[in-house]
Design an enzyme around this catalytic site. Structure first.
Site, PDB file in Angstrom:
ATOM      1  N   GLY A 170       0.632  -0.795   0.120  1.00  8.89           N
ATOM      2  CA  GLY A 170      -0.042  -0.528  -0.150  1.00  8.89           C
ATOM      3  C   GLY A 170       0.986   1.200  -0.029  1.00  8.89           C
TER       4      GLY A 170
ATOM      5  CB  THR B 170     -10.701  -5.047   5.955  1.00 11.52           C
ATOM      6  OG1 THR B 170     -11.404  -6.598   4.798  1.00 11.52           O
ATOM      7  CG2 THR B 170      -9.548  -5.047   5.241  1.00 11.52           C
TER       8      THR B 170
ATOM      9  CE1 TYR C  59     -10.556   3.723   8.862  1.00 13.35           C
ATOM     10  CE2 TYR C  59     -10.640   5.655   8.538  1.00 13.35           C
ATOM     11  CZ  TYR C  59      -9.895   4.296   8.332  1.00 13.35           C
ATOM     12  OH  TYR C  59      -8.274   4.924   8.722  1.00 13.35           O
TER      13      TYR C  59
END
Ligand code: UDP
Length: 324
Positions: free
Chosen positions: A10, A95, A149
């Site tokens: 990433g 995730t 989030y």
């Protein structure tokens, strides 16, 4: 040291990998390439101290096999970016929560020190700031997907803290604030690479809302130095750190700066938040960090100037194969 970097292909992860290899570590990048890219690590192809493992942190077995072979973990694999979270909330939650659970479980089993990447979203929409690590969190309704989030990362932070407190596992949590730099892409909403792409194409630069909201943008090179220093500092174990610089800029000023540095003829347009993120979206007016704890304990300041970082990102975007 043998190091496992989850999310190693990433944007931030690949810069962590670069720094660890430069200082002589053996590094495995563990990444499912969901938002990461082989482009970010292609320059490491022939490095004998580098390995790439194409797997997800949701595959507990594959993960455990890698953790068994290392001394330290940098856990950066996550669903990131407001756009991605709003578009794919279920997969993002799984995730971020299950992935971190798997990492901590394996780390505990093999007694491996672990860094957990968290976020400034933790502070939610609190109007106070600059934020200190112990400040209260102010969140909207769980029905507003943006806050999922923040919530998933709060669960990660609590897990890291409890593994440290109850089981004595050395964990360090870092809250990253709007990290920017080369290799970052704008697909998932990140504002600086989006503005740069728009400016280089001569398209209108899209400022959401009236552009008076501000952020503390921090160079990825500073972030990587800060977090590797924290991992070398025993005093940092069991604790949480804001990782950011002290400067702040409004999004309107940022748009003007990008247009100027790119020598672009682009104009600026204002786009209402609802048009982009849907009805009822909440944005933060200000999100600034108090990085005093990082500076005191790691002895490091994130002070690379925004202009320098934007210039590097423009150079990177101009050279990027995607633009040719
Ligand atoms: N933003 C913008 N134009 C864009 C993308 C983002 O004005 O094309 C704004 C966004 O609404 C927010 C700020 O820029 O106020 C930073 O957005 P980003 O998604 O990069 O990070 P956030 O701080 O929201 O997590």
């Amino acid at each position: 040291m043998r190091v496992l970097v989850t999310g190693g292909a990433g944007f931030i992860g690949s810069h962590v990998v670069d720094r660890l290899l430069q200082r002589g570590d053996s590094v495995t990048a563990f990444d499912d390439l969901s938002t990461g890219s082989l482009h970010n690590i292609r320059h490491l192809h022939d490095d004998p101290n580098f390995r790439f493992s194409n797997a997800t942190v949701l595959d507990a077995q594959a993960l455990d096999a890698e953790v068994a072979q290392v001394d330290v973990i940098y856990h950066l694999a996550a669903a990131v970016g407001v756009q991605l979270i709003v578009d794919r909330p279920l997969q993002s939650l799984i995730t971020n929560i299950k992935g971190t659970e798997n990492v901590l479980e394996s780390a505990q089993k093999h007694r491996v020190k672990v860094l957990i990447a968290s976020t400034s979203e933790i502070y939610g929409k609190s109007q106070n700031g600059p934020f200190k690590e112990e400040d209260d969190r102010v969140l909207g309704s769980p029905r507003k997907l943006r806050w999922s989030y923040s919530t998933s990362k709060a669960v990660d932070e609590i897990l890291a803290y409890v593994y440290y407190k109850e089981l004595g596992l050395p964990t360090v949590v870092v809250r990253l604030f709007n990290t920017i730099g080369p290799r970052q892409i704008g697909h998932y909403g990140m504002v600086v690479p989006r503005f740069i792409e728009q400016a280089l194409r001569g398209e209108p630069v899209t400022v959401y809302g009236d552009g008076s909201q501000s952020r503390s943008f921090t160079s990825v090179h500073d972030v990587v130095k800060a977090i590797t220093k924290l991992m070398e500092t025993p005093q940092a174990e069991g604790d949480v750190f804001n990782v950011a610089g002290r400067s702040e800029i409004t999004i309107r000023k940022l748009a003007e700066l990008v247009i100027e540095r790119a020598a672009s003829a682009s104009t600026i347009i204002n786009v209402p938040f609802e048009v982009v993120y849907g009805e009822g979206f909440e944005d933060m007016d200000r999100r600034a960090a108090d990085p005093s704890k990082l500076e005191a304990i790691a002895g490091f300041r994130c002070d690379t100037s925004l202009v320098e970082t934007i210039d590097k990102m423009i150079e990177f975007a101009r050279d990027s194969p995607r633009r040719q």
